[in-house]
Design a protein around this motif. Structure first.
Motif, PDB file in Angstrom:
ATOM      1  N   LEU A 181      44.912  33.946  58.551  1.00  0.00           N
ATOM      2  CA  LEU A 181      44.856  33.973  57.091  1.00  0.00           C
ATOM      3  C   LEU A 181      45.492  32.739  56.466  1.00  0.00           C
ATOM      4  N   GLY A 182      46.388  32.089  57.184  1.00  0.00           N
ATOM      5  CA  GLY A 182      47.022  30.892  56.636  1.00  0.00           C
ATOM      6  C   GLY A 182      48.109  31.238  55.634  1.00  0.00           C
ATOM      7  N   GLY A 183      48.881  30.236  55.259  1.00  0.00           N
ATOM      8  CA  GLY A 183      50.000  30.440  54.359  1.00  0.00           C
ATOM      9  C   GLY A 183      49.606  30.340  52.900  1.00  0.00           C
ATOM     10  N   GLU A 194      38.831  46.619  45.986  1.00  0.00           N
ATOM     11  CA  GLU A 194      38.459  47.881  46.624  1.00  0.00           C
ATOM     12  C   GLU A 194      36.947  47.981  46.751  1.00  0.00           C
ATOM     13  N   THR A 195      36.480  48.361  47.948  1.00  0.00           N
ATOM     14  CA  THR A 195      35.055  48.511  48.223  1.00  0.00           C
ATOM     15  C   THR A 195      34.825  49.832  48.950  1.00  0.00           C
ATOM     16  N   PRO A 196      33.567  50.250  49.125  1.00  0.00           N
ATOM     17  CA  PRO A 196      33.317  51.477  49.878  1.00  0.00           C
ATOM     18  C   PRO A 196      33.830  51.427  51.319  1.00  0.00           C
ATOM     19  N   ARG A 197      34.009  50.223  51.871  1.00  0.00           N
ATOM     20  CA  ARG A 197      34.486  50.086  53.251  1.00  0.00           C
ATOM     21  C   ARG A 197      35.979  49.773  53.330  1.00  0.00           C
ATOM     22  N   GLY A 198      36.667  49.883  52.219  1.00  0.00           N
ATOM     23  CA  GLY A 198      38.097  49.602  52.213  1.00  0.00           C
ATOM     24  C   GLY A 198      38.412  48.357  51.399  1.00  0.00           C
ATOM     25  N   TRP A 199      39.563  47.751  51.672  1.00  0.00           N
ATOM     26  CA  TRP A 199      39.973  46.567  50.928  1.00  0.00           C
ATOM     27  C   TRP A 199      39.288  45.328  51.466  1.00  0.00           C
ATOM     28  N   ARG A 200      38.911  44.445  50.535  1.00  0.00           N
ATOM     29  CA  ARG A 200      38.230  43.201  50.888  1.00  0.00           C
ATOM     30  C   ARG A 200      39.017  42.028  50.305  1.00  0.00           C
ATOM     31  N   LEU A 201      39.184  40.962  51.088  1.00  0.00           N
ATOM     32  CA  LEU A 201      39.877  39.766  50.612  1.00  0.00           C
ATOM     33  C   LEU A 201      38.924  38.959  49.732  1.00  0.00           C
ATOM     34  N   LEU A 202      39.249  38.901  48.440  1.00  0.00           N
ATOM     35  CA  LEU A 202      38.387  38.199  47.471  1.00  0.00           C
ATOM     36  C   LEU A 202      38.831  36.765  47.238  1.00  0.00           C
ATOM     37  N   GLU A 203      40.138  36.539  47.233  1.00  0.00           N
ATOM     38  CA  GLU A 203      40.697  35.200  47.002  1.00  0.00           C
ATOM     39  C   GLU A 203      41.904  35.048  47.914  1.00  0.00           C
ATOM     40  N   HIS A 204      42.129  33.821  48.399  1.00  0.00           N
ATOM     41  CA  HIS A 204      43.313  33.578  49.226  1.00  0.00           C
ATOM     42  C   HIS A 204      43.918  32.227  48.873  1.00  0.00           C
ATOM     43  N   ASN A 205      45.222  32.225  48.652  1.00  0.00           N
ATOM     44  CA  ASN A 205      45.957  31.010  48.280  1.00  0.00           C
ATOM     45  C   ASN A 205      45.341  30.369  47.043  1.00  0.00           C
ATOM     46  N   ALA A 206      45.060  31.190  46.053  1.00  0.00           N
ATOM     47  CA  ALA A 206      44.410  30.725  44.831  1.00  0.00           C
ATOM     48  C   ALA A 206      45.451  30.331  43.791  1.00  0.00           C
ATOM     49  N   GLY A 207      45.051  29.404  42.922  1.00  0.00           N
ATOM     50  CA  GLY A 207      45.904  29.009  41.816  1.00  0.00           C
ATOM     51  C   GLY A 207      45.185  29.057  40.500  1.00  0.00           C
ATOM     52  N   SER A 208      43.974  29.613  40.525  1.00  0.00           N
ATOM     53  CA  SER A 208      43.193  29.812  39.300  1.00  0.00           C
ATOM     54  C   SER A 208      42.618  31.220  39.365  1.00  0.00           C
ATOM     55  N   LEU A 209      42.127  31.701  38.242  1.00  0.00           N
ATOM     56  CA  LEU A 209      41.659  33.083  38.201  1.00  0.00           C
ATOM     57  C   LEU A 209      40.386  33.272  39.015  1.00  0.00           C
ATOM     58  N   PRO A 210      40.229  34.449  39.630  1.00  0.00           N
ATOM     59  CA  PRO A 210      39.037  34.698  40.453  1.00  0.00           C
ATOM     60  C   PRO A 210      37.753  34.597  39.648  1.00  0.00           C
ATOM     61  N   GLU A 211      36.742  34.001  40.267  1.00  0.00           N
ATOM     62  CA  GLU A 211      35.407  33.941  39.683  1.00  0.00           C
ATOM     63  C   GLU A 211      34.510  34.942  40.394  1.00  0.00           C
ATOM     64  N   PRO A 212      33.525  35.505  39.690  1.00  0.00           N
ATOM     65  CA  PRO A 212      32.591  36.425  40.355  1.00  0.00           C
ATOM     66  C   PRO A 212      31.839  35.732  41.490  1.00  0.00           C
ATOM     67  N   VAL A 213      31.571  36.484  42.563  1.00  0.00           N
ATOM     68  CA  VAL A 213      30.755  35.970  43.641  1.00  0.00           C
ATOM     69  C   VAL A 213      29.285  36.140  43.271  1.00  0.00           C
ATOM     70  N   LEU A 214      28.609  35.036  43.103  1.00  0.00           N
ATOM     71  CA  LEU A 214      27.192  35.068  42.731  1.00  0.00           C
ATOM     72  C   LEU A 214      26.397  34.467  43.880  1.00  0.00           C
ATOM     73  N   GLY A 215      25.872  35.329  44.723  1.00  0.00           N
ATOM     74  CA  GLY A 215      25.145  34.816  45.887  1.00  0.00           C
ATOM     75  C   GLY A 215      24.734  35.944  46.802  1.00  0.00           C
ATOM     76  N   ASP A 216      24.211  35.564  47.969  1.00  0.00           N
ATOM     77  CA  ASP A 216      23.659  36.556  48.891  1.00  0.00           C
ATOM     78  C   ASP A 216      24.733  37.410  49.559  1.00  0.00           C
ATOM     79  N   ASP A 217      26.000  36.984  49.495  1.00  0.00           N
ATOM     80  CA  ASP A 217      27.058  37.719  50.163  1.00  0.00           C
ATOM     81  C   ASP A 217      27.775  38.690  49.250  1.00  0.00           C
ATOM     82  N   ASP A 218      27.301  38.829  48.038  1.00  0.00           N
ATOM     83  CA  ASP A 218      27.970  39.724  47.069  1.00  0.00           C
ATOM     84  C   ASP A 218      27.871  41.172  47.546  1.00  0.00           C
TER      85      ASP A 218
END
Length: 218
Positions: A181-183, A194-218
């Motif tokens: 996961l890194g520091g 929170e997702t139907p399969r449990g917790w999902r990592l949406l952002e890591h080591n971020a310094g700005s607000l999360p943006e929506p995921v717009l793509g095939d992996d959403d």
């Protein structure tokens, strides 16, 4: 908490690392040693707090050490929320490593350090295992999340190692992979959703607000 799709309550966890300390600058292992923020660390916390306030958090919990308490206080000041402090959110206790610089650890405990980096269960400096850190911290986070309203956001103000192990435990990674996961940089954060399969990592080591995921992996 992580039930079927009908039970998902769309909550988020923001895990926020404290601001800069003098020991951070010196690359000195802090662990549970109670080190205060530098002036820059306090400024980092103020800047980050203004951003995180835009997420409209519902609750703030924090380690009780000075560096995390001071960081959390900045978000409390701009949101009007109280902070619940819990010593279970402290950094990893690392025994004789605490107070040593990175170079001193490599010189004196090089084999132990290498084993830890390989993912082996190591009591660094005679202290806690990473799994023990996760076992004390993750339940505190889970209990706090359970109190949130649907769609709510919890901010957890803690330490780099504790945040990494807590994320690893919550998203179900094997302990020997948590290092992947890194520091986190000072006053940066990670976001779990929170997702139907449990917790999902949406952002890591971020310094700005999360943006929506717009793509095939959403």
């Amino acid at each position: 908490m992580n039930g079927d799709a009908g039970a998902v309550r769309d909550r988020k966890i923001v895990l926020w690392r404290h601001g800069q300390t003098e020991w951070n600058l010196q690359r000195r292992f802090q662990g549970t040693t109670d080190i205060a923020l530098t002036e820059e660390g306090l400024a980092q916390a103020r800047r980050a707090a203004r951003l995180l306030a835009a997420l409209r958090p519902d609750a703030i919990i924090a380690s009780d050490l000075r560096r995390t308490a001071a960081t959390a206080a900045e978000l409390a000041a701009v949101t009007g929320l109280g902070v619940r402090h819990d010593e279970a959110l402290r950094e990893t206790y690392a025994g004789v490593w605490q107070g040593l610089t990175h170079d001193e650890i490599l010189e004196r405990y090089g084999e132990q350090y290498a084993a830890w980096k390989r993912g082996e269960p190591v009591r660094r400096g005679g202290g806690e295992l990473e799994t023990e850190v996760a076992e004390r911290a993750a339940p505190v986070v889970e209990r706090s999340v359970d109190k949130l309203p649907d769609g709510g956001t919890l901010v957890v103000v803690s330490h780099g190692g504790t945040i990494r192990t807590t994320i690893g435990r919550l998203i179900g990674l094997p302990p020997n992979t948590w290092e992947a996961l890194g520091g986190l940089s000072n006053c940066c954060w990670s976001v779990l959703g929170e997702t139907p399969r449990g917790w999902r990592l949406l952002e890591h080591n971020a310094g700005s607000l999360p943006e929506p995921v717009l793509g095939d992996d959403d």
